[in-house]
Write a protein that holds these residues in place. Structure first.
Motif, mmCIF file in Angstrom:
data_model
loop_
_atom_site.group_PDB
_atom_site.id
_atom_site.type_symbol
_atom_site.label_atom_id
_atom_site.label_comp_id
_atom_site.label_asym_id
_atom_site.label_seq_id
_atom_site.Cartn_x
_atom_site.Cartn_y
_atom_site.Cartn_z
ATOM 1 N N TRP A 116 37.435 27.732 -9.774
ATOM 2 C CA TRP A 116 37.649 29.149 -10.108
ATOM 3 C C TRP A 116 38.801 29.786 -9.341
ATOM 4 O O TRP A 116 39.197 30.904 -9.653
ATOM 5 N N LEU A 122 45.048 25.728 -12.566
ATOM 6 C CA LEU A 122 44.445 24.437 -12.232
ATOM 7 C C LEU A 122 43.817 23.725 -13.436
ATOM 8 O O LEU A 122 43.438 22.574 -13.350
ATOM 9 N N SER A 142 36.025 26.892 -15.037
ATOM 10 C CA SER A 142 34.911 27.277 -14.160
ATOM 11 C C SER A 142 34.110 28.426 -14.761
ATOM 12 O O SER A 142 34.675 29.361 -15.334
ATOM 13 N N GLY A 170 30.920 26.521 -19.636
ATOM 14 C CA GLY A 170 29.595 26.232 -19.088
ATOM 15 C C GLY A 170 29.646 25.827 -17.634
ATOM 16 O O GLY A 170 30.705 25.842 -17.006
ATOM 17 N N GLY A 171 28.457 25.492 -17.120
ATOM 18 C CA GLY A 171 28.347 25.143 -15.700
ATOM 19 C C GLY A 171 27.891 23.714 -15.515
ATOM 20 O O GLY A 171 28.364 22.805 -16.205
ATOM 21 N N SER A 176 27.620 18.087 -16.809
ATOM 22 C CA SER A 176 26.876 16.822 -16.698
ATOM 23 C C SER A 176 26.842 16.095 -18.043
ATOM 24 O O SER A 176 27.007 14.878 -18.096
ATOM 25 N N PRO A 192 34.647 18.513 -2.495
ATOM 26 C CA PRO A 192 34.338 17.100 -2.242
ATOM 27 C C PRO A 192 32.913 16.739 -2.685
ATOM 28 O O PRO A 192 32.705 15.645 -3.208
ATOM 29 N N PHE A 404 51.501 15.866 -5.402
ATOM 30 C CA PHE A 404 50.489 16.635 -4.680
ATOM 31 C C PHE A 404 49.105 16.025 -4.884
ATOM 32 O O PHE A 404 48.694 15.788 -6.019
HETATM 33 P P1 NAD Z 1 33.099 23.119 -7.440
HETATM 34 O O1 NAD Z 1 33.233 21.702 -7.044
HETATM 35 O O2 NAD Z 1 31.838 23.841 -7.109
HETATM 36 O O3 NAD Z 1 33.297 23.296 -9.031
HETATM 37 C C1 NAD Z 1 34.385 22.706 -9.728
HETATM 38 C C2 NAD Z 1 33.959 22.433 -11.167
HETATM 39 O O4 NAD Z 1 32.849 21.529 -11.167
HETATM 40 C C3 NAD Z 1 33.519 23.665 -11.943
HETATM 41 O O5 NAD Z 1 34.098 23.613 -13.229
HETATM 42 C C4 NAD Z 1 32.013 23.549 -12.000
HETATM 43 O O6 NAD Z 1 31.472 24.048 -13.194
HETATM 44 C C5 NAD Z 1 31.773 22.046 -11.930
HETATM 45 N N1 NAD Z 1 30.524 21.718 -11.217
HETATM 46 C C6 NAD Z 1 29.970 22.373 -10.177
HETATM 47 N N2 NAD Z 1 28.836 21.754 -9.767
HETATM 48 C C7 NAD Z 1 28.688 20.682 -10.572
HETATM 49 C C8 NAD Z 1 27.706 19.640 -10.662
HETATM 50 N N3 NAD Z 1 26.657 19.591 -9.832
HETATM 51 N N4 NAD Z 1 27.847 18.700 -11.620
HETATM 52 C C9 NAD Z 1 28.893 18.729 -12.466
HETATM 53 N N5 NAD Z 1 29.852 19.695 -12.429
HETATM 54 C C10 NAD Z 1 29.759 20.655 -11.498
HETATM 55 O O7 NAD Z 1 34.362 23.853 -6.795
HETATM 56 P P2 NAD Z 1 34.736 25.402 -6.825
HETATM 57 O O8 NAD Z 1 33.779 26.156 -5.963
HETATM 58 O O9 NAD Z 1 34.946 25.858 -8.201
HETATM 59 O O10 NAD Z 1 36.172 25.354 -6.101
HETATM 60 C C11 NAD Z 1 36.317 25.286 -4.725
HETATM 61 C C12 NAD Z 1 36.630 23.893 -4.219
HETATM 62 O O11 NAD Z 1 37.696 23.325 -4.966
HETATM 63 C C13 NAD Z 1 37.110 23.903 -2.776
HETATM 64 O O12 NAD Z 1 36.560 22.811 -2.093
HETATM 65 C C14 NAD Z 1 38.616 23.759 -2.907
HETATM 66 O O13 NAD Z 1 39.248 23.239 -1.763
HETATM 67 C C15 NAD Z 1 38.705 22.838 -4.070
HETATM 68 N N6 NAD Z 1 40.011 22.956 -4.731
HETATM 69 C C16 NAD Z 1 40.861 21.906 -4.673
HETATM 70 C C17 NAD Z 1 42.126 22.022 -5.241
HETATM 71 C C18 NAD Z 1 43.116 20.895 -5.197
HETATM 72 O O14 NAD Z 1 44.121 20.978 -5.903
HETATM 73 N N7 NAD Z 1 42.904 19.857 -4.423
HETATM 74 C C19 NAD Z 1 42.496 23.200 -5.870
HETATM 75 C C20 NAD Z 1 41.581 24.250 -5.904
HETATM 76 C C21 NAD Z 1 40.340 24.119 -5.337
#
Ligand code: NAD
Length: 457
Positions: A116, A122, A142, A170-171, A176, A192, A404
């Motif tokens: 998000w 992104l 997101s 969706g979420g 999944s 991570p 990157f």
């Molecule tokens: P997140 O991992 O919670 O969510 C990312 C995506 O995964 C979302 O679309 C979400 O719907 C989905 N998701 C969440 N939980 C899930 C699950 N249990 N199973 C399947 N899908 C799931 O991350 P966030 O809170 O949206 O973003 C923040 C994180 O992203 C931080 O750790 C940040 O450092 C990282 N980030 C990395 C980059 C990069 O380029 N390396 C860029 C931006 C953000």
């Protein structure tokens, strides 16, 4: 969400991909141009979406969300013909007569999942690579930024057939379901912990992944640094998007000798950028939701706050905040901050900072401010991180010439510019043989075969 609906979308994209349409150069160029025009036609709505979701200003939205995508499209349009060309390589003597070449081919159906914090860029930047490389894509924005996600879906629906590109909102549940499908490539940006879920789901289908993850990106400021420059750049890079940037400096390691003057100057620049009260600034981004607001507020409890520290839950506002010398065991130093809280830890010797960084998971970015050449070499040769920027923050990701991505806990795979094309491309090795064969290659083998003696040399 209906599981059958998702598998039908997936199947229709597979069929469309195998029709070969997406592989044609002029198709790829036309679709990239369509995307560019679609973005520009909806520019105003993108600004409005980002304002509602994150209180992001028009200017910051243009620079950090729209421009980055337009630049990626421009790069692909200019270089695609060359990038797509098969290229010849040498053929060794044992395989002669023959010729060898490498043929770049798209993976097929790709899944792109985004977070998000830069919700437009992104998702769209990897999409540009997927399109340029000739793939079909399912996009999962997101759920935390519904206004931006809706505009993304509008742009895609207005311009592309769902058998080529489709947005699924969706979420966890929807993601999944999607992860159960045997996509040919998954590009995930996020935390991570979710990266591990994505990778284990991908493993079931042996689907290759790019994981663009996060973590704690340190920033070292050595005593010989240009303090004014360091303070200005750190204040900008940390509080841009309110610190909700994967490569924002997470915490500062500063030489004790210059610690006070650095923090005074960072505070000065915070005021210069956002005024005496950042809650009144149109240029200061707010926190995405209450969950993250409460998490970030808790980091400030029982800490030595030297600047900022005030919050307003009704507006999801947290002031740019500096914390001095928190315990390295406290949550603010254990978890990725991902918000406008900046711990400043003093050191006597730069070796202490390097030792600390090496003891912790490999960060996505590492920053160093110094004017001394030996310090620069010492730090980049003795630390391990996805990328590094010397005497600035964030800037290393603004160029298409530097790939990157993270390493270890901060991810795997890289993109931007040519790397985005490479990420979504399988480089197929092809050899074509002539009619002649060396007799010695076939059994029964002779012990003193000429070919074995030749190969040993
Ligand atoms: P997140 O991992 O919670 O969510 C990312 C995506 O995964 C979302 O679309 C979400 O719907 C989905 N998701 C969440 N939980 C899930 C699950 N249990 N199973 C399947 N899908 C799931 O991350 P966030 O809170 O949206 O973003 C923040 C994180 O992203 C931080 O750790 C940040 O450092 C990282 N980030 C990395 C980059 C990069 O380029 N390396 C860029 C931006 C953000």
């Amino acid at each position: 969400m209906d599981k059958n609906y998702l598998s039908e979308i997936f199947k229709s994209q597979k069929d469309y991909f195998y029709s070969g349409t997406t592989k044609d150069l002029s198709f790829r160029l036309n679709q990239l141009e369509k995307l560019r025009k679609g973005i520009l036609q909806n520019e105003q709505l993108i600004y409005e979406g980002l304002k509602k979701d994150l209180h992001k200003s028009r200017e910051e939205t243009f620079l950090t969300e729209i421009y980055m995508v337009l630049a990626e499209i421009k790069y692909m349009k200019k270089n695609l013909k060359n990038l797509m060309k098969p290229h010849k390589v040498k053929t060794p003597l044992v395989a002669k007569p023959g010729k060898s070449f490498i043929y770049p081919e798209p993976y097929g159906s790709t899944l792109i999942i985004s977070p998000w914090n830069y919700p437009f860029q992104l998702l769209m930047s990897p999409l540009v690579g997927a399109m340029a490389a000739g793939n079909c894509s399912v996009l999962k924005p997101s759920e935390y930024c519904p206004n931006t996600s809706e505009i993304i879906e509008k742009i895609i629906e207005e311009n592309f057939s769902p058998k080529y590109i489709k947005v699924i909102q969706g979420g966890i549940e929807e993601t999944s379901y999607l992860l159960e499908q045997p996509f040919d490539y998954i590009f995930f940006t996020g935390s991570p912990s979710v990266g591990k879920i994505v990778m284990s789901a991908a493993a079931k289908n042996l689907t290759p992944v790019t994981l663009e993850l996060g973590g704690k990106s340190p920033c070292i400021v050595e005593k010989d640094a240009d303090i004014e420059l360091a303070a200005k750049r750190i204040a900008w890079g940390k509080f841009l998007n309110s610190g909700q940037t994967c490569i924002a400096p997470d915490y500062i390691f500063v030489s004790k000798e210059i610690s006070d003057s650095l923090t005074e100057k960072i505070t000065h620049y915070i005021k210069e950028f956002y005024g005496e009260d950042a809650s009144l600034s149109e240029n200061y981004v707010h926190i995405i939701n209450e969950k993250h607001f409460l998490r970030l507020s808790s980091y400030m409890e029982n800490q030595n706050i030297i600047s900022g520290g005030y919050t307003d839950i009704n507006n999801l506002f947290i002031a740019p905040t500096l914390i001095k010398n928190p315990s390295v065991d406290s949550p603010v130093m254990q978890e990725e901050i991902f918000g406008p809280v900046l711990p400043v830890i003093e050191y006597e010797n730069i070796q202490e900072a390097v030792n600390f960084i090496k003891k912790n998971p490999k960060p996505l970015a590492l920053y160093l401010f110094t004017q001394n050449e030996d310090n620069k070499t010492f730090v980049y040769k003795n630390t391990y991180s996805g990328g590094m920027c010397i005497n600035d923050v964030l800037s290393h990701i603004t160029t298409e010439y530097l790939p990157f991505g993270g390493v270890g806990n901060s991810g795997m795979g890289q993109y931007h510019g040519k790397s985005t094309f490479d990420t979504f491309t399988h480089y197929k090795s092809i050899m074509e043989r002539g009619k002649f064969d060396i007799k010695a290659k076939f059994p029964p083998y002779k012990k003193t075969s000429f070919i074995i003696r030749f190969l040993k040399k």
